[in-house]
Design an enzyme around this catalytic site. Structure first.
Site, PDB file in Angstrom:
ATOM      1  N   LYS A  80      14.870   1.504   9.822  1.00 40.18           N
ATOM      2  CA  LYS A  80      15.082   3.077  10.455  1.00 40.18           C
ATOM      3  C   LYS A  80      15.552   3.766   8.953  1.00 40.18           C
ATOM      4  O   LYS A  80      15.232   4.952   9.049  1.00 40.18           O
ATOM      5  CB  LYS A  80      16.053   3.011  11.332  1.00 40.18           C
ATOM      6  CG  LYS A  80      16.199   2.173  13.034  1.00 40.18           C
ATOM      7  CD  LYS A  80      16.811   2.372  14.045  1.00 40.18           C
ATOM      8  CE  LYS A  80      16.871   1.755  15.328  1.00 40.18           C
ATOM      9  NZ  LYS A  80      17.800   1.851  16.104  1.00 40.18           N
ATOM     10  N   ASN A 123       5.163   6.857   2.156  1.00 39.81           N
ATOM     11  CA  ASN A 123       4.549   7.193   1.180  1.00 39.81           C
ATOM     12  C   ASN A 123       3.538   8.211   2.067  1.00 39.81           C
ATOM     13  O   ASN A 123       2.439   8.639   1.443  1.00 39.81           O
ATOM     14  CB  ASN A 123       3.233   5.772   1.302  1.00 39.81           C
ATOM     15  CG  ASN A 123       3.984   4.834   1.111  1.00 39.81           C
ATOM     16  OD1 ASN A 123       4.890   4.964  -0.126  1.00 39.81           O
ATOM     17  ND2 ASN A 123       4.886   3.974   1.347  1.00 39.81           N
ATOM     18  N   SER A 163       7.931  -3.301  22.072  1.00 38.93           N
ATOM     19  CA  SER A 163       6.902  -2.300  21.838  1.00 38.93           C
ATOM     20  C   SER A 163       6.124  -2.556  21.000  1.00 38.93           C
ATOM     21  O   SER A 163       4.489  -2.768  21.535  1.00 38.93           O
ATOM     22  CB  SER A 163       7.392  -0.970  21.958  1.00 38.93           C
ATOM     23  OG  SER A 163       8.015  -0.185  21.151  1.00 38.93           O
ATOM     24  N   THR A 196       9.176  -9.071   8.173  1.00 42.28           N
ATOM     25  CA  THR A 196       9.091  -9.734   6.747  1.00 42.28           C
ATOM     26  C   THR A 196      11.286 -10.011   7.166  1.00 42.28           C
ATOM     27  O   THR A 196      12.017 -10.188   6.774  1.00 42.28           O
ATOM     28  CB  THR A 196      10.007  -7.718   5.773  1.00 42.28           C
ATOM     29  OG1 THR A 196      10.796  -7.065   7.775  1.00 42.28           O
ATOM     30  CG2 THR A 196       8.025  -7.332   5.788  1.00 42.28           C
ATOM     31  N   ASP A 253       0.721  -1.468   0.154  1.00 40.90           N
ATOM     32  CA  ASP A 253       0.436   0.005   0.311  1.00 40.90           C
ATOM     33  C   ASP A 253       0.814   1.409  -0.421  1.00 40.90           C
ATOM     34  O   ASP A 253       0.702   1.733   1.027  1.00 40.90           O
ATOM     35  CB  ASP A 253      -0.559   0.005   1.181  1.00 40.90           C
ATOM     36  CG  ASP A 253      -2.018   0.699   1.303  1.00 40.90           C
ATOM     37  OD1 ASP A 253      -2.055   2.545   0.335  1.00 40.90           O
ATOM     38  OD2 ASP A 253      -2.397   1.215   2.026  1.00 40.90           O
ATOM     39  N   HIS A 254       1.152   1.729  -1.223  1.00 39.46           N
ATOM     40  CA  HIS A 254       2.053   2.907  -1.936  1.00 39.46           C
ATOM     41  C   HIS A 254       1.782   3.505  -2.214  1.00 39.46           C
ATOM     42  O   HIS A 254       0.992   3.299  -3.053  1.00 39.46           O
ATOM     43  CB  HIS A 254       3.372   2.401  -1.804  1.00 39.46           C
ATOM     44  CG  HIS A 254       4.614   1.493  -1.305  1.00 39.46           C
ATOM     45  ND1 HIS A 254       5.774   1.527  -1.507  1.00 39.46           N
ATOM     46  CD2 HIS A 254       4.104   0.656  -0.172  1.00 39.46           C
ATOM     47  CE1 HIS A 254       6.445   1.378  -0.115  1.00 39.46           C
ATOM     48  NE2 HIS A 254       6.016   0.382   0.339  1.00 39.46           N
ATOM     49  N   SER A 290       8.333  -5.011  14.973  1.00 39.72           N
ATOM     50  CA  SER A 290      10.192  -5.365  15.176  1.00 39.72           C
ATOM     51  C   SER A 290      10.870  -4.906  15.717  1.00 39.72           C
ATOM     52  O   SER A 290      12.128  -5.198  16.001  1.00 39.72           O
ATOM     53  CB  SER A 290      10.745  -4.428  14.097  1.00 39.72           C
ATOM     54  OG  SER A 290      10.645  -2.951  14.798  1.00 39.72           O
ATOM     55  N   GLY A 291      10.633  -4.909  17.552  1.00 43.65           N
ATOM     56  CA  GLY A 291      11.020  -4.984  18.354  1.00 43.65           C
ATOM     57  C   GLY A 291       9.576  -5.250  20.396  1.00 43.65           C
ATOM     58  O   GLY A 291       8.318  -5.916  19.629  1.00 43.65           O
ATOM     59  N   GLY A 301       4.499   2.541   9.277  1.00 41.54           N
ATOM     60  CA  GLY A 301       4.438   3.691   7.695  1.00 41.54           C
ATOM     61  C   GLY A 301       5.755   4.107   7.161  1.00 41.54           C
ATOM     62  O   GLY A 301       6.590   4.003   8.211  1.00 41.54           O
ATOM     63  N   GLU A 302       6.053   4.627   6.284  1.00 43.99           N
ATOM     64  CA  GLU A 302       7.356   5.114   5.733  1.00 43.99           C
ATOM     65  C   GLU A 302       7.106   6.330   5.928  1.00 43.99           C
ATOM     66  O   GLU A 302       5.854   6.879   4.969  1.00 43.99           O
ATOM     67  CB  GLU A 302       7.833   4.712   4.978  1.00 43.99           C
ATOM     68  CG  GLU A 302       7.969   2.596   5.543  1.00 43.99           C
ATOM     69  CD  GLU A 302       6.857   2.029   5.103  1.00 43.99           C
ATOM     70  OE1 GLU A 302       6.368   2.601   3.693  1.00 43.99           O
ATOM     71  OE2 GLU A 302       6.988   0.782   4.786  1.00 43.99           O
TER      72      GLU A 302
END
Length: 320
Positions: free
Chosen positions: A241, A110, A175, A190, A37-38, A172-173, A106-107
């Site tokens: 990151k 996008n 939290s 991923t 979804d980009h 990824s961690g 998100g990133e």
């Protein structure tokens, strides 16, 4: 048995072709169809980025058996979380209950198209609030919510599938794994990292689905596959990151200008050797994932890949 998925990669394929590939993948025997979804592709060489939710609606109508999933949607900037709940429920209806809502923080790539990209701490706070909004709306509740980042004076989703759309949260961690266990029905990752799975289980997610994704590049010529991977997927090893904060394809091109072809090929199996592709998939199985979606790198190679997957790859993966 692990469910085998196929990735509809919006960044490398146009909308009509994505629907065609979804139909072909279902016919080939894939269990699940996941969709990125980009707003932008990672690199200009990929060349596409249609609106994922329009394509999901078409795929839901054109298919009948395979599970569907957003992989993943960010509900904190480009989309308001109340709207995400509405469109997820609509896809749930159109697909007769086959849709899972995959969510992540998100990133910049996008989300900056609607304004500045927040600091990571703020993003995590926004994501937590978004989950608190989406979950009850998917469940059919009338919601009033007032938070530090989002307000929902009054919301109710009218069209929903018979059973609420399940959610899966990218982690990824510690939290994010805890958030996934608290609010979602599954976890997304991923990398074949059993540590993330253990964190999720320890936080209360034991027994829930674990969704992974593995990139490969099948083709009869390994050298050509290596070139494709370097051209289109050299951003892949940059890490979360870095990938979360770069703003556009030009920035990704600059950040990866010194990545060599062999660097990318070391992480993504290339060529016709089915054993290498099976081993990349097996890493996720061994780490405890229950669903693993394959990304075939290269938009033009999808029909060839799907034929090969039906004949050679899927029978091997069913043995794992």
């Amino acid at each position: 048995m692990v469910r085998v998925g196929y990735t509809l990669m919006c960044e490398q394929t146009g909308p009509k072709q994505l629907v065609d590939h979804a139909v072909r993948a279902e016919a080939a025997g894939f269990d699940q169809l996941v969709m990125s979804d980009h707003y932008y592709p990672w690199l200009d060489a990929q060349g596409h980025s249609p609106y994922a939710w329009s394509v999901l609606g078409a795929v839901a109508h054109a298919t009948s058996r395979a599970e569907l999933m957003s992989f993943v949607t960010c509900p904190i900037r480009r989309y308001h979380p109340a709207v995400v709940a509405q469109k997820a429920s609509t896809i749930g209806v159109l697909s007769d209950g086959r849709f899972t809502l995959g969510l992540g923080a998100g990133e910049n790539l996008n989300e900056h198209v609607v304004g500045g990209w927040p600091h990571v701490q703020q993003r995590h706070e926004m994501f937590s609030e978004a989950l608190q909004i989406i979950r009850p709306l998917l469940n059919g509740e009338t919601l009033t919510f007032s938070g530090n980042h989002f307000d929902v004076p009054d919301a109710y989703v009218w069209d929903r599938p018979e059973h609420p759309v399940p959610m899966a949260v990218a982690a990824s961690g510690p939290s994010s794994a805890t958030l996934a266990a608290e609010y979602a029905d599954g976890i997304v990752a991923t990398e074949p990292d059993s540590r993330i799975i253990q964190l999720y289980d320890d936080a209360g997610g034991a027994g829930q689905p674990r969704y992974g994704q593995v990139a490969i590049c099948y083709g009869p010529d390994e050298a050509e596959c290596r070139k494709i991977v370097h051209d289109q997927f050299r951003w892949f090893g940059s890490g979360w990151k870095v990938n979360a904060d770069l703003p556009d394809p030009e920035a990704f091109a600059a950040a990866t200008q010194f990545v060599r072809e062999e660097d990318v090929a070391d992480g993504i199996p290339c060529g016709p050797d089915v054993d290498r592709h099976v081993e990349a998939f097996r890493a996720f199985v061994d780490a405890g994932f229950t669903h693993v979606a394959i990304v075939q790198v290269g938009g033009d190679s999808q029909p060839m890949f799907l034929d090969w997957a039906q004949e050679q790859l899927l029978p091997r993966l069913r043995e794992l």
